[in-house]
Design an enzyme around this catalytic site. Structure first.
Site, PDB file in Angstrom:
ATOM      1  N   LYS A  82     -10.060   2.156   0.882  1.00 51.56           N
ATOM      2  CA  LYS A  82     -10.136   1.493  -0.417  1.00 51.56           C
ATOM      3  C   LYS A  82     -11.321   2.044  -1.204  1.00 51.56           C
ATOM      4  O   LYS A  82     -12.401   2.206  -0.621  1.00 51.56           O
ATOM      5  CB  LYS A  82     -10.358  -0.016  -0.225  1.00 51.56           C
ATOM      6  CG  LYS A  82      -9.232  -0.687   0.520  1.00 51.56           C
ATOM      7  CD  LYS A  82      -9.551  -2.125   0.838  1.00 51.56           C
ATOM      8  CE  LYS A  82      -8.385  -2.729   1.596  1.00 51.56           C
ATOM      9  NZ  LYS A  82      -8.670  -4.064   2.107  1.00 51.56           N
ATOM     10  N   GLU A 103     -11.055   0.759   6.690  1.00 46.65           N
ATOM     11  CA  GLU A 103     -10.845  -0.358   7.629  1.00 46.65           C
ATOM     12  C   GLU A 103      -9.528  -0.195   8.368  1.00 46.65           C
ATOM     13  O   GLU A 103      -8.669   0.596   7.969  1.00 46.65           O
ATOM     14  CB  GLU A 103     -10.888  -1.691   6.866  1.00 46.65           C
ATOM     15  CG  GLU A 103     -10.008  -1.743   5.649  1.00 46.65           C
ATOM     16  CD  GLU A 103     -10.267  -2.985   4.786  1.00 46.65           C
ATOM     17  OE1 GLU A 103     -11.346  -3.069   4.191  1.00 46.65           O
ATOM     18  OE2 GLU A 103      -9.387  -3.846   4.722  1.00 46.65           O
ATOM     19  N   LYS A 109      -5.734  -0.842   9.599  1.00 46.54           N
ATOM     20  CA  LYS A 109      -4.539  -1.472   9.026  1.00 46.54           C
ATOM     21  C   LYS A 109      -3.914  -2.319  10.130  1.00 46.54           C
ATOM     22  O   LYS A 109      -3.416  -1.803  11.137  1.00 46.54           O
ATOM     23  CB  LYS A 109      -3.553  -0.424   8.527  1.00 46.54           C
ATOM     24  CG  LYS A 109      -2.350  -1.068   7.869  1.00 46.54           C
ATOM     25  CD  LYS A 109      -1.584  -0.089   7.013  1.00 46.54           C
ATOM     26  CE  LYS A 109      -0.535  -0.751   6.144  1.00 46.54           C
ATOM     27  NZ  LYS A 109       0.300  -1.751   6.765  1.00 46.54           N
ATOM     28  N   CYS A 159      22.689  -9.031  44.852  1.00 48.75           N
ATOM     29  CA  CYS A 159      21.302  -8.548  44.780  1.00 48.75           C
ATOM     30  C   CYS A 159      21.225  -7.105  45.278  1.00 48.75           C
ATOM     31  O   CYS A 159      21.738  -6.801  46.361  1.00 48.75           O
ATOM     32  CB  CYS A 159      20.396  -9.455  45.618  1.00 48.75           C
ATOM     33  SG  CYS A 159      18.750  -8.754  45.850  1.00 48.75           S
ATOM     34  N   LEU A 174       0.835  -1.208   0.000  1.00 52.43           N
ATOM     35  CA  LEU A 174       0.000   0.000   0.000  1.00 52.43           C
ATOM     36  C   LEU A 174       0.863   1.248   0.000  1.00 52.43           C
ATOM     37  O   LEU A 174       1.937   1.263   0.597  1.00 52.43           O
ATOM     38  CB  LEU A 174      -0.865   0.010   1.261  1.00 52.43           C
ATOM     39  CG  LEU A 174      -2.003  -0.998   1.324  1.00 52.43           C
ATOM     40  CD1 LEU A 174      -2.465  -1.184   2.760  1.00 52.43           C
ATOM     41  CD2 LEU A 174      -3.157  -0.533   0.462  1.00 52.43           C
ATOM     42  N   CYS A 201      14.978 -12.884  50.681  1.00 50.23           N
ATOM     43  CA  CYS A 201      15.243 -11.504  50.231  1.00 50.23           C
ATOM     44  C   CYS A 201      13.968 -10.680  50.433  1.00 50.23           C
ATOM     45  O   CYS A 201      12.887 -11.095  49.989  1.00 50.23           O
ATOM     46  CB  CYS A 201      15.650 -11.506  48.758  1.00 50.23           C
ATOM     47  SG  CYS A 201      15.759  -9.844  48.058  1.00 50.23           S
ATOM     48  N   ARG A 222       3.447 -13.847   2.160  1.00 47.19           N
ATOM     49  CA  ARG A 222       3.529 -12.822   1.123  1.00 47.19           C
ATOM     50  C   ARG A 222       4.828 -12.944   0.329  1.00 47.19           C
ATOM     51  O   ARG A 222       4.850 -12.743  -0.882  1.00 47.19           O
ATOM     52  CB  ARG A 222       3.436 -11.448   1.783  1.00 47.19           C
ATOM     53  CG  ARG A 222       3.470 -10.309   0.815  1.00 47.19           C
ATOM     54  CD  ARG A 222       3.192  -8.997   1.528  1.00 47.19           C
ATOM     55  NE  ARG A 222       3.121  -7.906   0.577  1.00 47.19           N
ATOM     56  CZ  ARG A 222       4.182  -7.282   0.088  1.00 47.19           C
ATOM     57  NH1 ARG A 222       5.387  -7.664   0.471  1.00 47.19           N
ATOM     58  NH2 ARG A 222       4.044  -6.293  -0.777  1.00 47.19           N
TER      59      ARG A 222
HETATM   60  S1  IVH Z   1      -5.371  -4.442   1.461  1.00 53.27           S
HETATM   61  C1  IVH Z   1      -2.339  -3.574  -1.500  1.00 53.27           C
HETATM   62  N1  IVH Z   1      -6.167  -4.095   3.903  1.00 53.27           N
HETATM   63  O1  IVH Z   1      -0.601  -4.067   4.606  1.00 53.27           O
HETATM   64  C2  IVH Z   1      -3.765  -3.904  -1.358  1.00 53.27           C
HETATM   65  N2  IVH Z   1      -3.888  -4.633   3.558  1.00 53.27           N
HETATM   66  O2  IVH Z   1       1.199  -2.611   2.448  1.00 53.27           O
HETATM   67  C3  IVH Z   1      -4.026  -5.121  -0.646  1.00 53.27           C
HETATM   68  N3  IVH Z   1      -2.584  -4.833   5.622  1.00 53.27           N
HETATM   69  O3  IVH Z   1       1.124  -6.674   3.783  1.00 53.27           O
HETATM   70  C4  IVH Z   1      -3.894  -5.004   0.802  1.00 53.27           C
HETATM   71  N4  IVH Z   1      -4.212  -4.364   7.010  1.00 53.27           N
HETATM   72  O4  IVH Z   1      -1.258  -7.475   4.471  1.00 53.27           O
HETATM   73  C5  IVH Z   1      -5.135  -4.370   3.117  1.00 53.27           C
HETATM   74  N5  IVH Z   1      -7.039  -3.767   6.040  1.00 53.27           N
HETATM   75  C6  IVH Z   1      -6.001  -4.048   5.244  1.00 53.27           C
HETATM   76  C7  IVH Z   1      -4.722  -4.317   5.776  1.00 53.27           C
HETATM   77  C8  IVH Z   1      -3.683  -4.603   4.880  1.00 53.27           C
HETATM   78  C9  IVH Z   1      -2.921  -4.673   6.901  1.00 53.27           C
HETATM   79  C10 IVH Z   1      -1.218  -5.184   5.138  1.00 53.27           C
HETATM   80  C11 IVH Z   1      -1.207  -6.165   4.010  1.00 53.27           C
HETATM   81  C12 IVH Z   1       0.096  -5.892   3.299  1.00 53.27           C
HETATM   82  C13 IVH Z   1       0.362  -4.466   3.670  1.00 53.27           C
HETATM   83  C14 IVH Z   1       0.260  -3.619   2.428  1.00 53.27           C
END
Ligand code: IVH
Length: 685
Positions: free
Chosen positions: A299, A113, A115, A417, A83, A438, A136
């Site tokens: 997204k 959502e 991260k 100690c 991302l 102690c 990955r």
């Molecule tokens: S979507 C690139 N959604 O962030 C589009 N990724 O830099 C697909 N990650 O290793 C990813 N939370 O596993 C998406 N809610 C979320 C996420 C998420 C964490 C991680 C993902 C990837 C990294 C992308």
């Protein structure tokens, strides 16, 4: 006959799956670990008696298999992208503007959502069955981690007959902050190296050639995106709803205006303002969440729009991560203090020039142990980078060596100690004060015994334990119950009122459960969960009948080390530590003393404890009267208040809720309807 067995098997499998889902979707568990283990045991027994009835989707298939010699590599059918990151509102704004322009639209719906800060995985389900899992890797080629992923209780092995013939999804495997803390404590006590953060622990648990290690770690998994697209789905919202229907774990769209922990953490946004609101709300929730997040992901909701926007240098143009400022900061070490814990382990702690991290003032940070301290070479006066994650104790990441003053000295590992000046033993990573007398060891043992999750002696705190110890009133656990009847005349600093409260709390604590009692004894490596498991074993041996301390002790003595090791999650180190403690004559004498002073065991977890520390506000009309709900909450140890404030934990709303609901919304107080309340707190007690 066979039909009956099939029916029983099906019921057992469904029940186990149901409880797995409940547990790993962070919902209130409805059965104890013991009951779960019993269900599982029954399933294994039936399946070994009727192997022809064993199916591929059975939870028994999660039992770890043989260790692998190495992971095979495999290409992803669709690359796993990364991302674009942004660290400011302006970055998010430019993303939003860019997307509007590229799509030639005036309005845009996005799916927002959390991260998740874990390890990315890809899962493939064919004809409903979990057939492949990949890490990955470099985004193009991953490693085949199917064998370890199949041990995760968080993931179904079969999605049911409604599942599409081919489903490829991506998500994040993570571990809860509290489990990270616990596992690190266990690592420390066992003299093993520590995990730097929950993400490393989750990743380390998956990158295991031996699935048994993976299976022993409580790993969660949340799905957040499709791999190969499903043609029937048009939006991210539909995708999330679809995978939930298939009973895959994922965060849900919030059902109210405010996000609801722990699962309703997603939202559809319709403007830039909505995105900023979401960002700020998640940032506020961050430290309260049971797992780590490091930002939000925005997204574009519509898959067709996503396709049109496409990908630029391995990042999609249709998504952006809004990263939170790291909970890290720089400050100076004023001192390095040595703490001696109840097991005699001596820990170095950095005393810091106060700094604010994530809204909390930090004055101390953990240096873990002397090996870590030496490796990081942290010295008094150093400028250091400090990290804080949620409620976890802050830690010193590194010293900024370029800012070090010339005269600074390497910290010397103590050779005695710091409290009793007695000998210390080098145990590899950590240092141990060997003197069971102690003062620090005794005081901390007594404090642990009295603590909330142990005997819960509310009014016996650090100050009083120190005082009583210095007056020679306390040396072992049973002395605590002799505090009643002591003459306080000429004893400074302990008033009549405090004494009264102490005596009452002593009386209250005398009735406890075996698991709390075993935990209270402070046996090295025996934490709350282990104590619970051992206590269940004792009752199993005693056929569920009531016990007192002495009969529990004699049963405990009949449990062999091997039997202990056969209990899930109890390893040889824990088993020998426990057996060794029972051979300690002084401890046994102390147990007898506690028995004589009236400490008794009951099997029932005191229901009163269930809602202890939680404050509820009730608003609107319900199928039962409000006073009935109030009485129920109070009988379980919770409080009911008439006003919503920052201290309210939950608002329970009935029909026509009124202004209290608005107040709760404005303060981000979680709102439950009556059904939620019953499901979360009342059923399954
Ligand atoms: S979507 C690139 N959604 O962030 C589009 N990724 O830099 C697909 N990650 O290793 C990813 N939370 O596993 C998406 N809610 C979320 C996420 C998420 C964490 C991680 C993902 C990837 C990294 C992308």
């Amino acid at each position: 006959m066979k039909k009956d067995i099939l029916k029983r098997l099906q019921k057992l499998k469904d029940e186990i799956r149901f409880h797995d889902r409940l547990y790993y979707s962070l919902d209130q568990a409805q059965i104890t670990d013991f009951e779960y283990d019993q269900l599982f045991q029954k399933l294994i027994e039936l399946e070994s008696k009727y192997p022809e009835l064993k199916t591929k989707d059975s939870p028994s298939q999660k039992v770890p298999g043989q260790a692998l010699s190495k992971f095979k590599k495999q290409a992803h059918s669709v690359p796993m992208l990364s991302l674009q990151n942004s660290y400011s509102k302006t970055d998010i704004e430019s993303f939003y503007e860019r997307v509007l322009k590229l799509l030639k639209q005036k309005k845009l719906t996005c799916f927002a959502e959390p991260k998740l800060d874990g390890m990315a995985v890809e899962l493939i389900y064919e004809k409903g069955f979990l057939t492949k899992a990949l890490s990955r890797g470099d985004g193009l080629i991953g490693e085949d981690i199917t064998a370890v992923i199949k041990t995760l209780r968080a993931l179904p092995l079969f999605l049911g007959n409604q599942a599409p013939p081919f489903l490829e999804v991506r998500g994040e495997v993570l571990i809860l902050k509290k489990d990270f803390e616990r596992i690190n404590q266990e690592q420390e006590l066992a003299g093993l190296s520590l995990f730097a953060n929950p993400r490393n622990l989750a990743a380390g648990s998956l990158r295991q050639l031996d699935p048994k290690i993976t299976a022993s770690r409580p790993l969660y998994c949340f799905i957040h995106s499709p791999g190969t697209p499903l043609k029937s789905l048009k939006t991210q919202k539909e995708f999330i709803e679809k995978i939930q229907k298939l009973s895959l774990p994922a965060f849900r769209l919030s059902s109210s205006k405010k996000l609801n922990q722990p699962l309703e953490l997603c939202r559809l946004t319709h403007s830039m303002e909505d995105i900023i609101d979401y960002y700020e709300e998640m940032q506020g929730l961050r430290s309260k969440l049971p797992f780590e997040i490091d930002g939000i992901v925005i997204k574009v909701n519509d898959f067709e729009d996503q396709g049109e926007l496409g990908v630029i240098s391995r990042s999609p143009r249709w998504a952006m991560a809004g990263k939170f400022a790291p909970e890290q900061g720089i400050t100076q070490v004023e001192n390095i203090k040595l703490q001696v814990g109840r097991t005699g382990v001596i820990t170095p702690v950095a005393v810091l020039k106060p700094l604010m991290l994530g809204g909390v003032q930090i004055c101390h940070a953990s240096l873990h142990n002397f090996k870590e301290l030496a490796r990081k070479d942290i010295r008094m006066g150093d400028f250091v980078l400090v990290h804080r994650a949620g409620d976890v104790i802050p830690e010193v990441i590194k010293a900024l060596k370029e800012r070090r003053v010339a005269k600074s000295e390497i910290f010397k590992t103590p050779s005695f100690c710091p409290v009793c000046k007695g000998a210390v033993r080098d145990q590899g990573d950590y240092l141990l004060c060997e003197n069971s007398q102690c003062p620090a060891v005794i005081e901390n043992k007594l404090l642990h015994f009295a603590s909330k999750k142990a005997m819960n002696i509310e009014f016996l705190g650090t100050k009083s334990v120190r005082k009583f110890y210095s007056w020679n009133w306390l040396n072992c656990y049973s002395d605590i119950y002799d505090l009643k009847g002591k003459d306080l005349k000429n004893k400074e600093g302990f008033g009549e009122k405090s004494y009264q409260l102490l005596v009452e709390s002593l009386d209250k604590s005398k009735k406890t459960t075996l698991s709390r009692f075993l935990f209270a004894l402070g046996i090295p490596l025996v934490g709350e969960q282990t104590a619970q498991k051992i206590s269940e074993k004792v009752y199993e041996k005693h056929k569920g009948r009531e016990l007192d301390i002495l009969s529990a002790l004699s049963i405990l003595k009949t449990i062999s080390k091997e039997e202990l090791e056969n209990i899930p999650d109890i390893g040889p180190l824990v088993a020998s530590s426990f057996k060794q403690a029972l051979e300690n004559k002084e401890l046994v004498k102390d147990l007898e003393g506690l028995y004589k002073r009236g400490v008794s065991l009951s099997q029932q977890q005191k229901k009163r404890d269930l809602l202890e520390g939680l404050t509820f506000v009730i608003t609107g009309s319900f199928p039962v009267s409000r006073s009935e709900i109030k009485a129920k909450i109070e009988s379980l140890g919770g409080k009911v208040s008439s006003q919503v404030s920052g201290k309210t934990h939950f608002l329970i709303e009935g029909e026509k809720p009124g202004s209290k609901k608005e107040k709760a919304l404005s303060l981000s107080v979680p709102i439950l309807n009556y059904e939620d309340f019953l499901r979360k707190f009342i059923r399954g007690i």
